[in-house]
Design an enzyme around this catalytic site. Structure first.
Site, short mmCIF file in Angstrom:
data_model
loop_
_atom_site.label_atom_id
_atom_site.label_comp_id
_atom_site.label_asym_id
_atom_site.label_seq_id
_atom_site.Cartn_x
_atom_site.Cartn_y
_atom_site.Cartn_z
CD GLU A 106 7.20 -0.30 7.92
OE1 GLU A 106 6.26 -1.04 7.57
OE2 GLU A 106 7.36 0.85 7.44
CG ASP A 110 -0.38 0.02 2.52
OD1 ASP A 110 0.86 0.00 2.62
OD2 ASP A 110 -1.14 0.07 3.52
CB SER A 111 4.60 1.72 -0.01
OG SER A 111 4.84 0.59 -0.82
CG ASP A 142 0.11 -4.07 1.99
OD1 ASP A 142 -0.27 -4.75 2.95
OD2 ASP A 142 0.89 -3.11 2.06
CD GLU A 150 0.21 -1.63 7.68
OE1 GLU A 150 -0.16 -0.79 8.52
OE2 GLU A 150 0.61 -1.31 6.54
CE LYS A 198 2.72 -5.66 3.93
NZ LYS A 198 2.13 -4.62 4.81
O1 KIV Z 1 3.43 -1.11 1.64
C1 KIV Z 1 4.60 -1.51 1.71
O2 KIV Z 1 5.43 -1.29 0.82
C2 KIV Z 1 4.96 -2.28 2.90
C3 KIV Z 1 6.40 -2.57 3.11
C4 KIV Z 1 7.08 -1.35 3.55
C5 KIV Z 1 6.61 -3.72 4.00
O3 KIV Z 1 4.12 -2.61 3.68
#
Ligand code: KIV
Length: 275
Positions: free
Chosen positions: A184, A46-47, A85, A116, A114
């Site tokens: 992280e 989600d970055s 994510d 969080e 993923k």
């Molecule tokens: O969204 C992302 O890129 C991440 C990584 C920093 C682990 O969650």
């Protein structure tokens, strides 16, 4: 024949004591190059909210946006394991809604998701995913989706009791069925202690040398994203300079009339115009 990376491959890397490599990708071409370069897992993180869409927070990216990027990445990948994510509030409203969104992520081409954070609800959701054949990567330490309760970009697990708390959560997430854990912004000693006391691989980002593997945002590693530079990133290229120099050259070539040249245009051959 290309051997697809699966959860079993990742477990074997960990049991053989080999480090696991993970990078982010948001588009087809980048995913293809990462895959061809041998990265084990590709995270459609989600970055992308910050890096690809220019939002000021990862909380702003929607489920639909994540699905578009995930399907583009999946089309570029033959070998690596693609992780989608789950964005902010796509999995927190109800188990039913979460399972629908997670199902859509898998249909878009991800082979794992993923999630969080930590709560009893997340443990239940991981159990449901595992029962449905969906591998889950958990994410502890600094979790950007919870920025307002954390109160900023803070290193997590700085004291013994904080580290024990992360370890407790990691064990519960593992028990629920998570097959890997992103850690992280955790001090190296704490990440080492957690890694040594759980069975699933830890994937560190700003979590030191002793995690089972490492993940970075590809645009940071390539020097393409320049809004901020986390101190734990190693920059392997300077794509920002490569891009701006190439574009400056293009602009000046067009302005001065040297592009396109004779070799870069279509010409009607004499015989083609003959009647
Ligand atoms: O969204 C992302 O890129 C991440 C990584 C920093 C682990 O969650």
């Amino acid at each position: 024949m290309i051997k697809k990376t699966t959860v079993r491959t990742i477990n074997k890397l960990k049991s053989d004591g080999q480090k696991i490599t993970v990078l982010t990708a948001y588009d087809y071409s980048t995913a293809k190059y990462l895959d061809e370069s041998g990265v084990d897992m590709i995270l459609v993180g989600d970055s992308l909210a910050n890096v690809a869409l220019g939002y000021d927070s990862t909380q702003k990216v929607s489920m639909n946006e994540m699905l578009i990027f995930t399907s583009a990445v999946a089309r570029g990948v033959n070998r690596a394991l693609v992780i989608g994510d789950m964005p902010f509030m796509s999995f927190n409203v109800s188990i039913e809604k979460a399972m629908e969104n997670i199902g859509d992520m898998i249909k878009a081409g991800a082979s794992a998701v993923k999630l969080e954070g930590y709560s009893d609800y997340i443990l239940e959701l991981i159990k449901r995913c595992t029962e449905s054949g969906i591998p889950v990567v958990a994410h502890l330490g600094f979790t950007p989706q919870y920025i307002h309760t954390i109160g900023g970009h803070q290193i997590q697990g700085k004291t013994d009791s904080e580290t024990e708390e992360i370890l407790y959560k990691a064990k519960k997430l593992q028990e629920a069925g998570a097959f890997a854990l992103v850690l992280e912004m955790v001090p190296e000693e704490s990440a080492k202690y957690i890694t040594e006391n759980i069975d699933i691989p830890t994937i560190g980002i700003g979590a030191g040398r002793y995690c089972s593997g490492q993940v970075l945002v590809t645009d940071d590693l390539l020097g393409k994203f320049s809004d901020y530079h986390p101190t734990f990133v190693r920059q392997y290229a300077n794509l920002k300079d490569v891009i701006t120099n190439a574009v400056k050259n293009y602009v000046s070539d067009v302005k001065e009339g040297s592009f396109p040249s004779e070799n870069e245009v279509f010409q009607i051959k004499k015989e083609e115009v003959k009647c």
